[in-house]
Design a protein around this motif. Structure first.
Motif, PDB file in Angstrom:
ATOM      1  N   MET A 169       0.824  -1.214   0.000  1.00 56.56           N
ATOM      2  CA  MET A 169       0.000   0.000   0.000  1.00 56.56           C
ATOM      3  C   MET A 169       0.856   1.261   0.000  1.00 56.56           C
ATOM      4  N   VAL A 170       2.017   1.208   0.661  1.00 56.83           N
ATOM      5  CA  VAL A 170       2.952   2.337   0.624  1.00 56.83           C
ATOM      6  C   VAL A 170       3.512   2.487  -0.787  1.00 56.83           C
ATOM      7  N   THR A 171       3.882   1.371  -1.392  1.00 59.35           N
ATOM      8  CA  THR A 171       4.451   1.397  -2.733  1.00 59.35           C
ATOM      9  C   THR A 171       3.466   1.967  -3.755  1.00 59.35           C
ATOM     10  N   PHE A 172       2.198   1.627  -3.624  1.00 58.73           N
ATOM     11  CA  PHE A 172       1.184   2.113  -4.546  1.00 58.73           C
ATOM     12  C   PHE A 172       0.749   3.542  -4.232  1.00 58.73           C
ATOM     13  N   GLY A 173       1.224   4.085  -3.118  1.00 55.81           N
ATOM     14  CA  GLY A 173       0.905   5.471  -2.785  1.00 55.81           C
ATOM     15  C   GLY A 173      -0.347   5.638  -1.959  1.00 55.81           C
ATOM     16  N   PHE A 174      -0.963   4.542  -1.502  1.00 55.85           N
ATOM     17  CA  PHE A 174      -2.174   4.650  -0.695  1.00 55.85           C
ATOM     18  C   PHE A 174      -1.856   4.998   0.758  1.00 55.85           C
ATOM     19  N   LEU A 175      -0.652   4.634   1.204  1.00 58.81           N
ATOM     20  CA  LEU A 175      -0.183   4.990   2.540  1.00 58.81           C
ATOM     21  C   LEU A 175       1.184   5.638   2.423  1.00 58.81           C
TER      22      LEU A 175
END
Length: 584
Positions: free
Chosen positions: A351-357
């Protein structure tokens, strides 16, 4: 990259110094290949287009880049800066540059071989056009992209290879699992230990280590949202860049409505390794261009993407997501993406990698208002979480009725929410009631700093809403279960939760709310007392009006009584010991 369009654009941000960094890698054995993965719309393709324009033999780019930062050097050391300027001239327009966009027109191909054959055919056409008198092509069994590049290199210069959206093939269902493994093998054969290669830049969303073992494609140095201390400033906008854009926009558009604080609230929140703020560039650009603050993330990908990523079947994820939606941070140790064995950390890394977190200082959080809205929409998709979605949607009305001092409507909203979620056998104590209120006033956080379990005066208040505009009303809420709204209000006075608000700079009135839940008949009672910032009473509104008790003590009364055991004992023990800081 349009030849001059990027410079003419009024919201252009100069990221050309990345060329100075990459020039230092050219011809450097073992570390001249870089893979940078960032979320969608973070400028990856723009950087790829810029590199292609700068390095390509066939493009006269001097007119473009002589106006940009790269031509001046970036180092503070004069000797190093002089070297950078020399390299800028030396490498500009000197390489055959191969640009691969693996996200383009994949629908045309049913197999990896078909895709690679098409790329090879395009390469051969280019070779024939550029070198009509050089015979480097063979129509035998070795007719493939890598073989033809090797042959061409014998008679020409080194190559620079730019690979955009490398992971599109991995995520595309048109390609079989075997094709995807072969694709990684192709990339390795194209890049690793090739004498024809001066430098390679590869970009995408997903780090290589996530999809395959890093040892499979170990010819790249990787930088991701979780691990980038070198190139982070080139992807996304920094705080200073956004401030500069706002000032530029004011000069261009005298009637603009956008302020820096609006952009910060909606599109900020990503953090570099050193804590530096990073903004979503796609959203900032469109907000300024349209002169409108709204959610532009939906233009970066399908909403279902987040729904598919979150796995609520993993133990603890549901509670974590609810905490994140409330604006809280969760302490978690994330290593490099793909290095975790724990399902939770693997999920949050993705989720961090995808920019959601975003991840900083050992904590994950939702970056900004834009992403928060997407998380709230996710709740709607799940039956057991839709309650929270409805509560959040009703939270604007809850705040509106509070500011209107309408206790009857507040009780109605609470009862409707309660009946939708709470079953007769469910335990409803002070802690669970407080959780209901966290979502009942969810959108209050737009204009208020909402503190829970905050130490103030002589005790710990359930909620204090501090207005961001200090001329507006401060809201103090105390909750009771099977007590009375008046007892809750009395506790606010006895504990003096409003202590020192005036000295803290709050100039507006103070709204004191005492709210009680009767668990026997599932009914709420509420009393709202309004005072000015000198603590003079202005009004009292109560629902139901039949809740009669002794007159509530005034702040300056000489007849203050000790708080009863019920108020100061049982419920105090039920409260969480967690105390949130205002500026957390």
């Amino acid at each position: 990259m349009q030849k001059l369009g990027v410079i003419i654009d009024k919201f252009f941000v100069d990221k050309s110094n990345i060329i100075n960094d990459f020039n230092k890698l050219i011809g450097k054995d073992g570390s001249n290949n870089v893979c940078i993965t960032k979320p969608r719309r973070f400028g990856k393709t723009s950087i790829a287009a810029m590199l292609t324009t700068y390095y390509s033999i066939g493009i006269d780019s001097q007119e473009i880049f002589d106006k940009l930062k790269v031509s001046k050097g970036k180092s503070s050391d004069e000797t190093e800066k002089k070297k950078e300027i020399e390299q800028y001239r030396k490498f500009q327009g000197k390489y055959h540059t191969l640009y691969f966009d693996f996200s383009s027109e994949l629908y045309k191909y049913n197999s990896l071989n078909a895709l690679l054959d098409s790329i090879n055919d395009i390469l051969k056409d280019d070779i024939k056009y550029i070198y009509p008198n050089i015979n480097v092509l063979n129509n035998d069994k070795n007719d493939n992209l890598i073989y033809n590049l090797r042959n061409l290199h014998r008679k020409t210069k080194d190559f620079i290879i730019i690979i955009d959206e490398w992971d599109s093939v991995i995520f595309n269902n048109r390609f079989s699992p075997d094709d995807k493994v072969k694709y990684i093998g192709f990339l390795k054969s194209l890049i690793k230990d090739k004498s024809y290669l001066a430098f390679a830049y590869m970009t995408g969303i997903t780090p290589i280590a996530k999809e395959f073992s890093q040892s499979t494609l170990n010819c790249f140095t990787e930088y991701s949202m979780l691990d980038d201390d070198k190139y982070y400033q080139y992807f996304g906008f920094t705080e200073q860049e956004v401030r500069d854009l706002c000032e530029k926009n004011k000069k261009i558009n005298k009637n603009n409505k956008i302020e820096y604080k609006d952009l910060e609230n909606w599109y900020n929140g990503y953090k570099a390794y050193n804590g530096e703020k990073i903004f979503n560039p796609w959203s900032v650009y469109h907000a300024l261009a349209n002169d409108k603050i709204k959610n532009y993330w939906n233009g970066t990908g399908r909403f279902d993407e987040l729904v598919n990523i979150i796995n609520f079947n993993i133990l603890g994820v549901k509670d974590d997501i609810l905490e994140l939606i409330k604006g809280n941070k969760i302490k978690l140790k994330l290593k490099g993406f793909g290095a975790e064995n724990n399902l939770n950390t693997e999920l949050y890394s993705k989720m961090v990698t995808f920019g959601f977190l975003t991840y900083y200082d050992g904590k994950i959080s939702i970056p900004n208002k834009e992403l928060e809205e997407k998380f709230v929409k996710v709740l709607r998709k799940y039956k057991d979480l839709k309650y929270y979605y409805n509560m959040i949607n009703n939270s604007e009305e809850m705040l509106k009725m509070t500011l209107k001092k309408n206790p009857e409507e507040i009780c109605k909203i609470l009862k409707n929410s309660h009946m939708e979620k709470i079953k007769p056998r469910d335990k409803m104590d002070h802690g669970n009631l407080k959780r209901v209120f966290e979502f009942a006033y969810f959108n209050a956080r737009i204009n208020y700093i909402v503190d829970e379990e905050v130490g103030k005066g002589k005790g710990i208040a359930d909620f204090i809403f501090y207005p961001k505009d200090k001329n507006e009303a401060v809201i103090i809420i105390e909750l009771k279960v099977n007590g009375s709204a008046k007892k809750a209000l009395k506790q606010i006075h006895l504990k003096e939760y409003y202590h020192d608000l005036k000295n803290d700079g709050y100039k507006g009135n103070i709204l004191l709310l005492g709210i009680n839940l009767n668990t026997k008949n599932i009914s709420y009672s509420c009393i709202i007392e309004e005072r000015d910032n000198k603590l003079e009473k202005i009004s009292v509104n109560e629902y139901p009006e039949s809740e009669n008790e002794k007159k509530i003590d005034q702040p300056n009364s000489k007849n203050k009584r000790k708080t009863d055991q019920e108020s100061d004992g049982i419920y105090k023990r039920l409260r969480s010991a967690t105390k949130r800081k205002k500026n957390d």
